[in-house]
Design a protein around this motif. Structure first.
Motif, PDB file in Angstrom:
ATOM      1  N   CYS A 111       0.849  -1.194   0.000  1.00 33.49           N
ATOM      2  CA  CYS A 111       0.000   0.000   0.000  1.00 33.49           C
ATOM      3  C   CYS A 111       0.883   1.242   0.000  1.00 33.49           C
ATOM      4  O   CYS A 111       1.994   1.232   0.537  1.00 33.49           O
ATOM      5  CB  CYS A 111      -0.900   0.045   1.245  1.00 33.49           C
ATOM      6  SG  CYS A 111      -1.778  -1.490   1.601  1.00 33.49           S
ATOM      7  N   SER A 112       0.366   2.322  -0.570  1.00 31.75           N
ATOM      8  CA  SER A 112       1.086   3.593  -0.535  1.00 31.75           C
ATOM      9  C   SER A 112       0.101   4.721  -0.285  1.00 31.75           C
ATOM     10  O   SER A 112      -1.099   4.590  -0.548  1.00 31.75           O
ATOM     11  CB  SER A 112       1.836   3.844  -1.851  1.00 31.75           C
ATOM     12  OG  SER A 112       0.925   4.062  -2.924  1.00 31.75           O
ATOM     13  N   ALA A 117       3.714   6.573  -3.173  1.00 30.45           N
ATOM     14  CA  ALA A 117       3.567   5.835  -4.431  1.00 30.45           C
ATOM     15  C   ALA A 117       4.876   5.784  -5.205  1.00 30.45           C
ATOM     16  O   ALA A 117       5.115   4.843  -5.973  1.00 30.45           O
ATOM     17  CB  ALA A 117       2.481   6.483  -5.289  1.00 30.45           C
ATOM     18  N   LEU A 120       6.741   2.868  -3.807  1.00 25.36           N
ATOM     19  CA  LEU A 120       6.101   1.648  -4.279  1.00 25.36           C
ATOM     20  C   LEU A 120       6.386   1.411  -5.761  1.00 25.36           C
ATOM     21  O   LEU A 120       6.618   0.274  -6.190  1.00 25.36           O
ATOM     22  CB  LEU A 120       4.594   1.726  -4.028  1.00 25.36           C
ATOM     23  CG  LEU A 120       3.733   0.550  -4.468  1.00 25.36           C
ATOM     24  CD1 LEU A 120       4.254  -0.765  -3.925  1.00 25.36           C
ATOM     25  CD2 LEU A 120       2.284   0.769  -4.044  1.00 25.36           C
ATOM     26  N   LEU A 126       3.854  -1.574 -10.148  1.00 24.10           N
ATOM     27  CA  LEU A 126       2.757  -0.729 -10.603  1.00 24.10           C
ATOM     28  C   LEU A 126       2.679  -0.655 -12.130  1.00 24.10           C
ATOM     29  O   LEU A 126       1.763  -0.042 -12.671  1.00 24.10           O
ATOM     30  CB  LEU A 126       2.900   0.692 -10.043  1.00 24.10           C
ATOM     31  CG  LEU A 126       2.695   0.869  -8.531  1.00 24.10           C
ATOM     32  CD1 LEU A 126       2.827   2.331  -8.146  1.00 24.10           C
ATOM     33  CD2 LEU A 126       1.341   0.330  -8.100  1.00 24.10           C
ATOM     34  N   ALA A 131      -2.976   3.600 -10.599  1.00 14.51           N
ATOM     35  CA  ALA A 131      -2.492   4.000  -9.275  1.00 14.51           C
ATOM     36  C   ALA A 131      -2.816   5.466  -9.073  1.00 14.51           C
ATOM     37  O   ALA A 131      -2.948   6.233 -10.034  1.00 14.51           O
ATOM     38  CB  ALA A 131      -0.986   3.770  -9.149  1.00 14.51           C
ATOM     39  N   THR A 132      -2.950   5.865  -7.810  1.00 13.95           N
ATOM     40  CA  THR A 132      -3.201   7.260  -7.503  1.00 13.95           C
ATOM     41  C   THR A 132      -2.130   7.801  -6.573  1.00 13.95           C
ATOM     42  O   THR A 132      -1.404   7.026  -5.916  1.00 13.95           O
ATOM     43  CB  THR A 132      -4.601   7.453  -6.877  1.00 13.95           C
ATOM     44  OG1 THR A 132      -4.886   8.855  -6.779  1.00 13.95           O
ATOM     45  CG2 THR A 132      -4.691   6.827  -5.489  1.00 13.95           C
ATOM     46  N   THR A 133      -2.008   9.105  -6.549  1.00 14.95           N
ATOM     47  CA  THR A 133      -1.101   9.806  -5.654  1.00 14.95           C
ATOM     48  C   THR A 133      -1.708  11.188  -5.421  1.00 14.95           C
ATOM     49  O   THR A 133      -2.827  11.463  -5.879  1.00 14.95           O
ATOM     50  CB  THR A 133       0.314   9.907  -6.243  1.00 14.95           C
ATOM     51  OG1 THR A 133       1.203  10.495  -5.278  1.00 14.95           O
ATOM     52  CG2 THR A 133       0.339  10.735  -7.517  1.00 14.95           C
ATOM     53  N   ASP A 158      -8.002   0.246  -5.078  1.00 14.37           N
ATOM     54  CA  ASP A 158      -7.765  -1.039  -4.415  1.00 14.37           C
ATOM     55  C   ASP A 158      -7.711  -2.132  -5.471  1.00 14.37           C
ATOM     56  O   ASP A 158      -8.729  -2.513  -6.052  1.00 14.37           O
ATOM     57  CB  ASP A 158      -8.884  -1.302  -3.406  1.00 14.37           C
ATOM     58  CG  ASP A 158      -8.651  -2.564  -2.575  1.00 14.37           C
ATOM     59  OD1 ASP A 158      -7.735  -3.337  -2.911  1.00 14.37           O
ATOM     60  OD2 ASP A 158      -9.391  -2.771  -1.604  1.00 14.37           O
ATOM     61  N   ILE A 162      -2.429  -4.705  -4.283  1.00 14.13           N
ATOM     62  CA  ILE A 162      -1.779  -3.391  -4.218  1.00 14.13           C
ATOM     63  C   ILE A 162      -2.867  -2.335  -4.042  1.00 14.13           C
ATOM     64  O   ILE A 162      -3.861  -2.332  -4.776  1.00 14.13           O
ATOM     65  CB  ILE A 162      -0.937  -3.102  -5.474  1.00 14.13           C
ATOM     66  CG1 ILE A 162       0.287  -4.022  -5.517  1.00 14.13           C
ATOM     67  CG2 ILE A 162      -0.494  -1.642  -5.512  1.00 14.13           C
ATOM     68  CD1 ILE A 162       1.190  -3.816  -6.726  1.00 14.13           C
ATOM     69  N   THR A 164      -3.320   1.933  -3.548  1.00 11.93           N
ATOM     70  CA  THR A 164      -2.703   3.256  -3.510  1.00 11.93           C
ATOM     71  C   THR A 164      -3.740   4.277  -3.070  1.00 11.93           C
ATOM     72  O   THR A 164      -4.904   4.202  -3.474  1.00 11.93           O
ATOM     73  CB  THR A 164      -2.126   3.653  -4.885  1.00 11.93           C
ATOM     74  OG1 THR A 164      -3.161   3.559  -5.886  1.00 11.93           O
ATOM     75  CG2 THR A 164      -0.967   2.743  -5.265  1.00 11.93           C
TER      76      THR A 164
END
Length: 335
Positions: A111-112, A117, A120, A126, A131-133, A158, A162, A164
């Motif tokens: 998880c980040s 992220a 990660l 990834l 993915a998100t940040t 989700d 993994i 994020t």
């Protein structure tokens, strides 16, 4: 191990250079509170989450804190928290990335949160994934790791193995998501109520800001950007903008998109919506008036575009972020 506790999983929090310790300790407390919420007086033991902290010492990754020392470690989840420095100043963390890759191969969910992220992403896991940040770091993440499909509109993505999470305080969303997964939805809701935080399900779009790219080096395009900003982009017709840049229209469109990442129409809309957001936050002017003042003669068109950019209607946005509205409500209550 503490008596009266039935450990359902271990969550490891990764402490890396310049990470946000507030998130580390906040998550530690959140998981402890969730365990307290899960306690049932009639049962001899209550479900709880074991929390451990991990940091690099030399070439090794070692445990520096353990809420339930004794049993062998078996991380169900490992979390990289936000960073206190900008991503372009974060150093490569090869040892941590290798360690996390090994955990993932053994079944740990990685998880980040926010700039975590970037740590990660160093694992390579990834690639090809969404993915998100933090919304302000999305472009940097996509540039540094082009195989990652960055979606900064979402607060949490989700993928099962993994997860994020977006903004700096999205550790609450991630923490509650894991509590729901490990201890159930009722415990998650009890924990959220106790901490007075929203359950997971938010989006980052209402919080994002338009940050124009101005360091691209194309002086003709930069001059047009400055003009659009100064005039509120009320007129962003391509022929006129191309003439201001001294370029043929096709050349102007190509160079504008290359420099800014947006077409001129999209760029103008971002400026106008930013002006509208400010008016909704700081004034009590009617939505129709704000639409007209920002260059939209049709309020329904303005509402649709505003919702597309922010994820909220103008009225919803004002209720959530309106400083002037809140000040008026406070004054009325005191009268």
């Amino acid at each position: 191990m503490n008596t009266g506790r039935r450990l359902v999983a271990e969550i490891g929090l990764v402490i890396y250079p310049d990470c946000q310790l507030a998130a580390v300790y906040g998550l530690t407390d959140l998981f402890r509170i969730a365990g307290d919420m899960a306690r049932v007086a009639e049962e001899p033991t209550s479900p709880a989450i074991r929390v451990s902290h991990w940091r690099q010492e030399g070439a090794e990754i070692v445990c520096s804190y353990d809420s339930d020392p004794g049993p062998d470690h078996a991380l169900a989840h490992a979390i990289t928290p936000p960073s206190l420095i900008m991503p372009d100043r974060m150093q490569p963390m090869t040892a941590l990335a290798d360690w996390m890759s090994r955990l993932h191969r053994s079944g740990t969910t990685l998880c980040s949160i926010c700039a975590g992220a970037f740590v990660l992403a160093e694992t390579g896991l990834l690639q090809g994934r969404e993915a998100t940040t933090h919304w302000a770091f999305a472009e940097t993440l996509a540039s540094r790791f082009p195989a990652v499909r960055v979606d900064a509109d979402r607060m949490l993505i989700d993928d099962g193995d993994i997860i994020t999470a977006g903004g700096i305080l999205a550790w609450t969303d991630l923490g509650l998501t894991l509590v729901e997964r490990l201890l159930g939805p009722s415990v998650m809701l009890d924990t959220a109520r106790f901490l007075i935080i929203d359950p997971p399900g938010r989006t980052q779009r209402p919080y994002g800001q338009f940050v124009p790219k101005l360091d691209h080096g194309d002086q003709a395009i930069l001059a047009v950007q400055h003009w659009l900003q100064a005039t509120g982009a009320k007129d962003h017709a391509v022929p006129m903008l191309a003439a201001r840049a001294g370029l043929e229209e096709r050349t102007f469109l190509r160079r504008f998109k290359k420099a800014t990442g947006l077409r001129p129409t999209e760029y103008g809309q971002q400026i106008r919506i930013a002006k509208a957001r400010e008016a909704l936050e700081r004034t009590r002017r009617p939505v129709e008036q704000i639409a007209w003042q920002t260059g939209y003669g049709d309020p329904s068109t303005f509402r649709k575009l505003f919702h597309r950019v922010t994820g909220l209607s103008p009225q919803e946005y004002r209720r959530r972020f309106g400083i002037a509205l809140q000040a008026h409500a406070n004054a009325s209550a005191e009268a």
